[in-house]
Every structure is written in C-alpha cells, then in structure tokens.
Design a protein around this motif. Structure first.
Motif, PDB file in Angstrom:
ATOM      1  N   GLU A 148       0.686  -1.065  -0.108  1.00 23.84           N
ATOM      2  CA  GLU A 148      -0.133  -0.550   0.110  1.00 23.84           C
ATOM      3  C   GLU A 148       0.415   1.688   0.187  1.00 23.84           C
ATOM      4  N   ASP A 149       1.937   0.801   0.931  1.00 27.75           N
ATOM      5  CA  ASP A 149       2.822   2.913   0.750  1.00 27.75           C
ATOM      6  C   ASP A 149       4.489   2.504   0.254  1.00 27.75           C
ATOM      7  N   ASP A 150       4.124   1.192  -1.095  1.00 30.18           N
ATOM      8  CA  ASP A 150       5.552   1.472  -1.811  1.00 30.18           C
ATOM      9  C   ASP A 150       5.288   2.628  -3.133  1.00 30.18           C
ATOM     10  N   ALA A 151       6.361   3.360  -2.715  1.00 35.04           N
ATOM     11  CA  ALA A 151       5.828   3.953  -4.121  1.00 35.04           C
ATOM     12  C   ALA A 151       6.040   3.662  -5.825  1.00 35.04           C
ATOM     13  N   ASP A 152       6.964   2.540  -6.177  1.00 31.28           N
ATOM     14  CA  ASP A 152       6.610   1.920  -7.223  1.00 31.28           C
ATOM     15  C   ASP A 152       5.573   1.085  -7.575  1.00 31.28           C
ATOM     16  N   TYR A 153       4.739   0.636  -6.401  1.00 24.91           N
ATOM     17  CA  TYR A 153       3.691   0.628  -6.370  1.00 24.91           C
ATOM     18  C   TYR A 153       2.320   1.822  -6.930  1.00 24.91           C
ATOM     19  N   LEU A 154       2.280   2.301  -6.458  1.00 27.17           N
ATOM     20  CA  LEU A 154       1.290   3.791  -6.078  1.00 27.17           C
ATOM     21  C   LEU A 154       1.603   4.210  -7.312  1.00 27.17           C
TER      22      LEU A 154
ATOM     23  N   LYS B 228       3.644  15.586 -15.824  1.00 28.24           N
ATOM     24  CA  LYS B 228       5.249  15.168 -15.423  1.00 28.24           C
ATOM     25  C   LYS B 228       4.816  14.455 -14.324  1.00 28.24           C
ATOM     26  N   LEU B 229       4.683  12.898 -14.502  1.00 25.41           N
ATOM     27  CA  LEU B 229       4.075  12.137 -12.987  1.00 25.41           C
ATOM     28  C   LEU B 229       4.947  12.522 -11.883  1.00 25.41           C
ATOM     29  N   PRO B 230       4.909  12.535 -10.732  1.00 24.65           N
ATOM     30  CA  PRO B 230       5.849  13.068  -9.106  1.00 24.65           C
ATOM     31  C   PRO B 230       6.098  11.224  -9.196  1.00 24.65           C
ATOM     32  N   ASN B 231       7.302  11.946  -8.703  1.00 26.30           N
ATOM     33  CA  ASN B 231       8.561  11.085  -7.809  1.00 26.30           C
ATOM     34  C   ASN B 231       8.502  11.003  -6.764  1.00 26.30           C
ATOM     35  N   PRO B 232       9.158   9.613  -6.123  1.00 31.46           N
ATOM     36  CA  PRO B 232       9.487   9.939  -4.268  1.00 31.46           C
ATOM     37  C   PRO B 232      10.516  11.184  -3.951  1.00 31.46           C
ATOM     38  N   ILE B 233      10.803  11.461  -3.102  1.00 30.70           N
ATOM     39  CA  ILE B 233      11.405  12.539  -2.678  1.00 30.70           C
ATOM     40  C   ILE B 233      13.399  12.247  -3.175  1.00 30.70           C
ATOM     41  N   PHE B 234      13.888  10.884  -2.388  1.00 27.89           N
ATOM     42  CA  PHE B 234      14.748  10.393  -2.657  1.00 27.89           C
ATOM     43  C   PHE B 234      15.386   9.349  -3.957  1.00 27.89           C
ATOM     44  N   ARG B 235      13.352   8.945  -5.554  1.00 31.07           N
ATOM     45  CA  ARG B 235      14.353   8.333  -5.931  1.00 31.07           C
ATOM     46  C   ARG B 235      16.118   8.705  -6.879  1.00 31.07           C
ATOM     47  N   ASN B 236      16.798   7.824  -6.475  1.00 33.47           N
ATOM     48  CA  ASN B 236      17.607   7.879  -7.281  1.00 33.47           C
ATOM     49  C   ASN B 236      18.092   7.865  -8.811  1.00 33.47           C
ATOM     50  N   HIS B 237      18.618   9.388  -9.612  1.00 31.70           N
ATOM     51  CA  HIS B 237      18.094   9.309 -10.885  1.00 31.70           C
ATOM     52  C   HIS B 237      19.394   8.991 -11.238  1.00 31.70           C
ATOM     53  N   ASP B 238      20.080   8.158 -10.887  1.00 33.03           N
ATOM     54  CA  ASP B 238      21.285   7.213 -11.390  1.00 33.03           C
ATOM     55  C   ASP B 238      20.103   5.581 -12.132  1.00 33.03           C
ATOM     56  N   ASP B 239      19.117   5.268 -11.074  1.00 30.47           N
ATOM     57  CA  ASP B 239      17.869   4.489 -12.002  1.00 30.47           C
ATOM     58  C   ASP B 239      18.050   4.387 -14.205  1.00 30.47           C
ATOM     59  N   GLU B 240      17.628   6.102 -14.177  1.00 33.96           N
ATOM     60  CA  GLU B 240      17.614   6.447 -14.984  1.00 33.96           C
ATOM     61  C   GLU B 240      17.761   5.675 -16.181  1.00 33.96           C
ATOM     62  N   SER B 241      19.799   5.997 -15.747  1.00 32.54           N
ATOM     63  CA  SER B 241      20.881   5.694 -16.300  1.00 32.54           C
ATOM     64  C   SER B 241      21.059   4.016 -16.703  1.00 32.54           C
TER      65      SER B 241
END
Ligand SMILES: *[C@@H]1O[C@H](CO)[C@@H](O)[C@H](O)[C@H]1NC(C)=O
Ligand SMILES: *[C@@H]1O[C@H](CO)[C@@H](O)[C@H](O)[C@H]1NC(C)=O
Ligand SMILES: *[C@@H]1O[C@H](CO)[C@@H](O)[C@H](O)[C@H]1NC(C)=O
Length: 283
Positions: free
Chosen positions: A161-167, A265-278
């Motif tokens: 329920e409170d998992d960011a990816d799930y939301l 632009k859909l929001p992301n959680p604050i601490f999303r690691n932008h390295d994920d994109e690369s």
C-alpha cells in the motif's frame, strides 16, 4: 454377572449418568468456546485500537516533519535534482534522511499522484480530437511496468500500500485506462531493448493494458534514451501524426524536440535515485 450384560435397571442408571456427564461436558465445551470467542474479540479490539493509535502517532510525527523547514528544503532540492538529473548524493544526508519515507508513508506522494492524474484527465477531457486519427498521446510504459511484479498476486497489492513503485504503477495505470476508454490513440515507450518485445507485450497484456497502437522500444543502446526518444518522436511527426501530449515520471522522456503540445510529469518520491534512469538505459 458379566459386566457387558448389565440388568435393565442398571443400564438405565448408567444412561442417566452418561446423560449428566454429557451435559456437563457440553457445558464445559460451550464455556470454553464462549471464553475463546471473548478472548478473540477483545484481542481484535486491542489490535484495532493499537492500529488507530499507531496511525495517530504516525500522522502527528509526519505533521511535525512538515513543520520542519528542512522538509520543504529537501522537496525543492529533490525537484531541482530531478530537473538536472543529479544523483542522490546531492542530498545532505543528515537533513533529508527520513523525509522520503514520510513523503510516501504519510500519503503525500499518493496525493501528489492523484492531483497530477486529475490535472491530466481534466486536460484530456477538455481537448477535442480532430477527426483524422492523427492525434496521438505518448505514455511511458516504464511507469507501470515496474521491476517488481505487482500483478501476480492480489495479496501483494495490499501489502505494498505505501510502496512508491506500487503507487506510481496504480496511478499511471489509472490514467492509461482513462485515456484508453476515451479512445485516445496511445503510443507507449519503454527503455527496455527491442529483443524483449514479446515478453514486454505479454507483461502489458497481463496487466490489462490493451488497445495501445504501438510500442517504442530501444533498438540502439549507444544513444542515450533522451536522444533516442527524440528521434522516434521526430519520425512520428514526419509520418504526419500530431503529438498531443507526452506523459512520464522520467525527465529523459520529457526533454528534447518534438514534445508536442503538452507534457505531464508524474511525481516521483523525493529520494528517487536518478542513477536508476541511466541504469535502465544500459539494460
Ligand atoms: C483522487 O482522490 C479522490 C478522493 O479520494 C478520488 O475520488 C479520486 O478518484 C482520486 N483520483 C484518482 C485519479 O485516483
Ligand atoms: C469523422 O469522419 C468520418 C469519415 O472519415 C465521418 O463519417 C464522420 O461523420 C466524421 N465525424 C465527425 C464528428 O465529424
Ligand atoms: C515474438 O513472437 C512472434 C510471434 O508472435 C514470433 O514470430 C517471434 O519469433 C517472437 N520473437 C522472439 C524474439 O521470441
């Protein structure tokens, strides 16, 4: 006298005593069941009360965090980091450490997603499609095709329920289904390589993602995704299609030429690691 051939009188006395025995046995059993039920119910009440208290405490603590000026600082810093594709190490760990947890757990992330999706829905309901089937909407399939699979088991939904990816998955799917039911021609794109096309199509179908008109996948791993997607968009324009909007939570999909009329632009959680994109670029 052989015990298993008792006199008729004796038998009736035995039956009478058996009856009393059975009755008291039933009474004991009923009493035990009653006691058990009482214990279970009070246990349940205790659990519910504890849950409510826990939520209250959570909310109180979250409010305390919001009053903390570093919360705003970290949110704006996150926004800035996202716009500039900076990595998570720009965050001063001491100030921003727990803020993402609160952002997601306390429900602000869900509210932000809800509002963004509502803004997009309002926009699409106000736009009139031309009658020539040339209007298209581009949507980032990676926002609903998360690494984790939420679709295998309904139980997982409740746990996450409170998992960011799930939301993000849930709200991106909501928007997708809304656009699909309003008959917007949808072109999906993903950072996954072309060789995974069949598996990806299967995954989309298993999630109930039907009715899209095409799926853009990476054929070229050398080019970064932003350039790759820009080139794909320019090809769509050359085919005479009009890009009405591009929808994504990733900045690399929302930069460059031929973005069409609107980006969402859909929001992301604050601490999303932008390295994920690369990292997804290299897969
Ligand atoms: C946003 O939240 C409101 C109130 O809870 C709800 O009615 C609405 O359906 C939500 N919107 C989306 C897109 O989930
Ligand atoms: C849309 O175009 C079709 C022919 O391509 C035509 O039959 C139809 O009436 C048009 N609808 C509107 C609302 O203009
Ligand atoms: C994908 O599926 C099509 C048929 O649906 C098949 O012809 C093709 O070989 C498959 N490709 C891969 C890479 O498995």
């Amino acid at each position: 006298m052989i015990p298993n051939h008792p006199l008729p009188g004796m038998r009736s006395r035995f039956n009478y005593e058996d009856g009393i025995l059975m009755k008291s046995l039933y009474a004991v059993v009923y009493f035990c069941m009653f006691a058990l039920a009482l214990v279970s119910i009070s246990g349940l009440i205790v659990v519910i009360v504890m849950k409510i208290k826990y939520r209250e405490r959570l909310t109180a603590e979250a409010l305390e965090k919001y009053r903390n000026p570093s919360y705003d600082y970290c949110r704006h810093l996150a926004f800035h980091a996202e716009m500039n594709s900076l990595s998570a190490d720009v965050f001063p760990a001491t100030i921003c450490k727990d803020i993402n947890t609160w952002y997601v757990k306390e429900g602000q992330y869900r509210r932000d997603l809800n509002i963004t999706v509502r803004i997009a829905e309002d926009f699409f309901s106000s736009v009139r499609k031309k009658n020539d089937s040339r209007d298209v909407v581009l949507m980032d399939a990676d926002d609903f095709l998360t690494m984790k699979t939420f679709d295998t088991n309904r139980m997982i939904y409740r746990i996450k329920e409170d998992d960011a990816d799930y939301l993000k998955h849930i709200f991106a799917m909501k928007l997708y289904l809304k656009l699909q039911s309003s008959r917007w021609p949808l072109i999906l794109f993903t950072r996954k390589p072309e060789k995974l096309r069949n598996a990806t199509v299967e995954h989309l179908t298993s999630m109930g993602c039907h009715g899209w008109s095409s799926l853009i996948m990476r054929k070229d791993n050398k080019m970064n995704f932003q350039e790759y997607l820009s080139r794909e968009r320019s090809m769509l324009q050359r085919q005479g299609l009009r890009i009405i909007a591009v929808i994504s939570s990733h900045m690399d999909a929302l930069r460059g030429p031929f973005l069409g009329n609107h980006v969402f632009k859909l929001p992301n959680p604050i601490f999303r690691n932008h390295d994920d994109e690369s990292r997804t670029h290299l897969e």
